[in-house]
Design a protein around this motif. Structure first.
Motif, PDB file in Angstrom:
ATOM      1  N   SER A   1      20.840  32.839  15.074  1.00  0.00           N
ATOM      2  CA  SER A   1      22.245  32.853  14.677  1.00  0.00           C
ATOM      3  C   SER A   1      22.772  34.285  14.682  1.00  0.00           C
ATOM      4  O   SER A   1      22.017  35.251  14.784  1.00  0.00           O
ATOM      5  CB  SER A   1      22.381  32.245  13.273  1.00  0.00           C
ATOM      6  OG  SER A   1      23.738  32.133  12.899  1.00  0.00           O
TER       7      SER A   1
ATOM      8  N   GLU B   1      22.167  27.650  19.758  1.00  0.00           N
ATOM      9  CA  GLU B   1      22.634  28.356  18.572  1.00  0.00           C
ATOM     10  C   GLU B   1      22.171  27.617  17.319  1.00  0.00           C
ATOM     11  O   GLU B   1      22.250  26.384  17.254  1.00  0.00           O
ATOM     12  CB  GLU B   1      24.161  28.472  18.560  1.00  0.00           C
ATOM     13  CG  GLU B   1      24.695  29.223  17.340  1.00  0.00           C
ATOM     14  CD  GLU B   1      26.202  29.333  17.305  1.00  0.00           C
ATOM     15  OE1 GLU B   1      26.724  30.047  16.424  1.00  0.00           O
ATOM     16  OE2 GLU B   1      26.861  28.680  18.150  1.00  0.00           O
ATOM     17  N   SER B   2      21.647  28.349  16.349  1.00  0.00           N
ATOM     18  CA  SER B   2      21.197  27.824  15.050  1.00  0.00           C
ATOM     19  C   SER B   2      19.865  27.083  15.118  1.00  0.00           C
ATOM     20  O   SER B   2      19.420  26.525  14.109  1.00  0.00           O
ATOM     21  CB  SER B   2      22.251  26.914  14.396  1.00  0.00           C
ATOM     22  OG  SER B   2      23.480  27.577  14.267  1.00  0.00           O
TER      23      SER B   2
ATOM     24  N   ARG C   1      25.542  24.592  17.142  1.00  0.00           N
ATOM     25  CA  ARG C   1      26.862  25.067  16.698  1.00  0.00           C
ATOM     26  C   ARG C   1      26.692  26.089  15.593  1.00  0.00           C
ATOM     27  O   ARG C   1      25.605  26.263  15.041  1.00  0.00           O
ATOM     28  CB  ARG C   1      27.722  23.906  16.193  1.00  0.00           C
ATOM     29  CG  ARG C   1      27.136  23.188  14.969  1.00  0.00           C
ATOM     30  CD  ARG C   1      28.160  22.240  14.354  1.00  0.00           C
ATOM     31  NE  ARG C   1      27.611  21.383  13.309  1.00  0.00           N
ATOM     32  CZ  ARG C   1      27.461  21.735  12.039  1.00  0.00           C
ATOM     33  NH1 ARG C   1      27.775  22.962  11.630  1.00  0.00           N
ATOM     34  NH2 ARG C   1      26.978  20.880  11.154  1.00  0.00           N
ATOM     35  N   THR C   2      27.784  26.768  15.266  1.00  0.00           N
ATOM     36  CA  THR C   2      27.801  27.662  14.119  1.00  0.00           C
ATOM     37  C   THR C   2      27.766  26.827  12.848  1.00  0.00           C
ATOM     38  O   THR C   2      28.444  25.793  12.760  1.00  0.00           O
ATOM     39  CB  THR C   2      29.076  28.539  14.136  1.00  0.00           C
ATOM     40  OG1 THR C   2      29.110  29.276  15.352  1.00  0.00           O
ATOM     41  CG2 THR C   2      29.096  29.495  12.955  1.00  0.00           C
TER      42      THR C   2
ATOM     43  N   GLN D   1      31.375  35.175   5.695  1.00  0.00           N
ATOM     44  CA  GLN D   1      31.897  34.772   6.997  1.00  0.00           C
ATOM     45  C   GLN D   1      33.276  34.152   6.858  1.00  0.00           C
ATOM     46  O   GLN D   1      34.119  34.264   7.753  1.00  0.00           O
ATOM     47  CB  GLN D   1      30.931  33.794   7.669  1.00  0.00           C
ATOM     48  CG  GLN D   1      31.288  33.475   9.116  1.00  0.00           C
ATOM     49  CD  GLN D   1      31.282  34.711   9.998  1.00  0.00           C
ATOM     50  OE1 GLN D   1      30.348  35.502   9.938  1.00  0.00           O
ATOM     51  NE2 GLN D   1      32.311  34.886  10.802  1.00  0.00           N
TER      52      GLN D   1
END
Length: 297
Positions: free
Chosen positions: A115, A139-140, A244-245, A252
């Motif tokens: 990440s 991602e992740s 995904r994020t 954040q």
């Protein structure tokens, strides 16, 4: 609620970081976590009420849970020779009296998931801080094993990733191996505990110092804050979905709001609206409750 953006101890040498005011009492330091918040290497003009207290209480929780060796001596600033008439209210719940150490100039980042800047680097090179990772990660994604991805410890501006070989060159092989081993062990224990509380500890940053209690005596000890939302990326486990994020309990939320404005990141940042301040405070308080099992007051 009022945010404390600065503290004052007349006559005591002071270093002001992005969040902490550090007072030098010779062999001991007084660390005071203010309510300042930073983003994109800028200290924002608006503070987050109670943020410093939450960060301090979380560090205290983790220091106790993980055990030593660490730098914490006391949470009572009155054990220090404070100037006459010192306003103790400014320190309440947000102070740590700690051992003074020779700070090791390396940010000890440990990643268990792909990440942030690690994901950006991986997309470009397939590496994170020189560490090769399997192809095809999203991602992740959880990494096959946690990795040590150190960075420089910048006095100002942005920390820069460095390889482990560069760490050895900077501080020597013995110290480099020690902080790597300590960092991975701390991450594993903290990550396992967080999982029991319904949280994923995606990555975190540790700092170490060399404490010399006597002649020819040296010990590498954990310093600074530890495993707070300012130094760590926590995700709710029940919402985790690779590719995904993730929703996170850190600043954040503030960064995302700033990205939606027309701020150019080269001029002083704007004031945060009340809604953003309230929601950010709530995220910090929620992280505290999930980790400790206690409601923050």
């Amino acid at each position: 609620m009022t945010a404390i953006l600065e503290t004052d101890l007349p006559g005591i040498p002071k270093h002001q970081g992005k969040v902490r005011d550090v007072y030098d009492f010779g062999d001991r330091l007084l660390l005071v976590a203010t309510d300042r918040i930073s983003a994109f290497d800028w200290i924002l003009p608006t503070g987050i009420p109670d943020k410093g207290r939450i960060l301090t209480q979380l560090s205290l929780f983790w220091f106790e849970l993980l055990g030593g060796p660490h730098h914490l001596l006391s949470t009572d600033p009155t054990i220090l020779p404070l100037p006459v008439g010192t306003d103790l209210n400014q320190f309440a719940g947000r102070s740590m009296v700690v051992k003074k150490t020779n700070v090791i100039p390396i940010e000890c980042v440990v990643r268990g998931y792909l990440s942030g800047s690690g994901w950006v680097d991986y997309q470009k090179t397939g590496l994170v801080s020189g560490v090769p990772l399997p192809a095809g990660l999203r991602e992740s994604d959880r990494l096959p094993a946690p990795i040590f991805t150190p960075s420089t410890k910048a006095a100002s501006g942005h920390d820069m990733p460095i390889s482990f070989e560069e760490v050895i060159s900077e501080i020597g092989e013995h110290t480099a191996n020690a902080i790597c081993s300590k960092s991975l062990d701390l991450y594993e224990r903290a990550s396992n505990f967080a999982r029991e509380r319904g949280l994923i500890l995606a990555d975190t940053k540790f700092e170490f110092g060399i404490f010399a209690p006597g002649e020819n005596e040296e010990e590498i000890i954990l310093i600074d804050e530890v495993l707070t939302p300012d130094s760590s990326r926590y995700w709710p486990a029940d919402d985790y979905e690779p590719g995904r994020t993730q929703v996170s309990f850190d600043k954040q939320y503030v960064r995302n709001w700033l990205l939606q404005t027309d701020w150019d990141r080269n001029s002083p940042p704007p004031e945060l609206p009340e809604e953003v301040v309230i929601n950010t405070r709530q995220k910090y308080a929620e992280a505290y409750q999930l980790i400790t099992g206690k409601v923050f007051h």
